[in-house]
Design a protein around this motif. Structure first.
Motif, short mmCIF file in Angstrom:
data_model
loop_
_atom_site.label_atom_id
_atom_site.label_comp_id
_atom_site.label_asym_id
_atom_site.label_seq_id
_atom_site.Cartn_x
_atom_site.Cartn_y
_atom_site.Cartn_z
N UNK A 1 0.84 -1.18 0.00
CA UNK A 1 0.00 0.00 0.00
C UNK A 1 0.89 1.24 0.00
N UNK A 2 0.45 2.27 -0.67
CA UNK A 2 1.15 3.54 -0.73
C UNK A 2 1.30 4.13 0.67
N UNK A 7 -0.48 6.30 5.85
CA UNK A 7 -0.26 7.36 6.83
C UNK A 7 -1.56 8.13 7.10
N UNK A 8 -2.29 8.48 6.05
CA UNK A 8 -3.55 9.21 6.20
C UNK A 8 -4.58 8.35 6.93
N UNK A 58 -8.37 -0.13 11.56
CA UNK A 58 -8.21 0.50 10.25
C UNK A 58 -7.22 -0.29 9.41
N UNK A 59 -6.16 -0.78 10.03
CA UNK A 59 -5.20 -1.61 9.31
C UNK A 59 -5.83 -2.89 8.79
N UNK A 81 2.16 -2.00 15.47
CA UNK A 81 3.08 -2.21 14.35
C UNK A 81 2.25 -2.61 13.13
N UNK A 82 2.26 -1.73 12.13
CA UNK A 82 1.51 -1.99 10.89
C UNK A 82 2.45 -2.37 9.75
N UNK A 83 3.68 -2.66 10.06
CA UNK A 83 4.66 -2.98 9.02
C UNK A 83 5.42 -1.74 8.61
#
Length: 134
Positions: A1-2, A7-8, A58-59, A81-83
């Motif tokens: 994912x971008x 981040x947003x 959200x992740x 931790x989302x990677x």
């Protein structure tokens, strides 16, 4: 994912639960493990846990694999931790004491925040707390 979209999404998840003093830092020059560190403050253990849950949810909505959460038991400092992004949700006294901005903060990322999200969280200093076991 971008990274910009992720981040947003993280910022939106934090703002949904009224996080305070949100800061985003680019860490690509410091480590290859993740691209961003996001710091946010909460006013209570309950809010700290709720913010972390909001980010993790959200992740999961974005189909991210391997999301991990640490620190939910005390709720004073919770790491998600989302990677590509690591989110630290902290109570103000803990945040002030550990000062992660000094470690990760040499490359802040400009992001659009709600006015209440950029306001510093109110809280005593770590010296005011007698219930912390550091």
């Amino acid at each position: 994912m971008d990274i910009q979209k992720l981040q947003r999404a993280v910022i939106d998840a934090l703002e949904d639960v009224k996080a305070q003093d949100i800061k985003v830092f680019n860490t690509t020059h410091l480590t290859s493990l993740f691209d961003r560190v996001i710091l946010a403050s909460a006013t209570s253990n309950r809010q700290t846990r709720a913010l972390a849950a909001s980010v993790a949810d959200r992740g999961r909505e974005l189909k991210l694999a391997g999301i991990t959460i640490e620190g939910e038991d005390t709720g004073e400092w919770v790491v998600v931790d989302l990677g590509d992004i690591v989110v630290h949700v902290m109570q103000p006294a803990i945040r002030q004491y550990y000062n992660l901005e000094e470690i990760w903060g040499d490359k802040p990322v400009r992001v659009k925040l709600l006015p209440e999200s950029s306001r510093p969280a109110m809280g005593g200093t770590i010296e005011d707390r007698d219930d912390l076991s550091l």
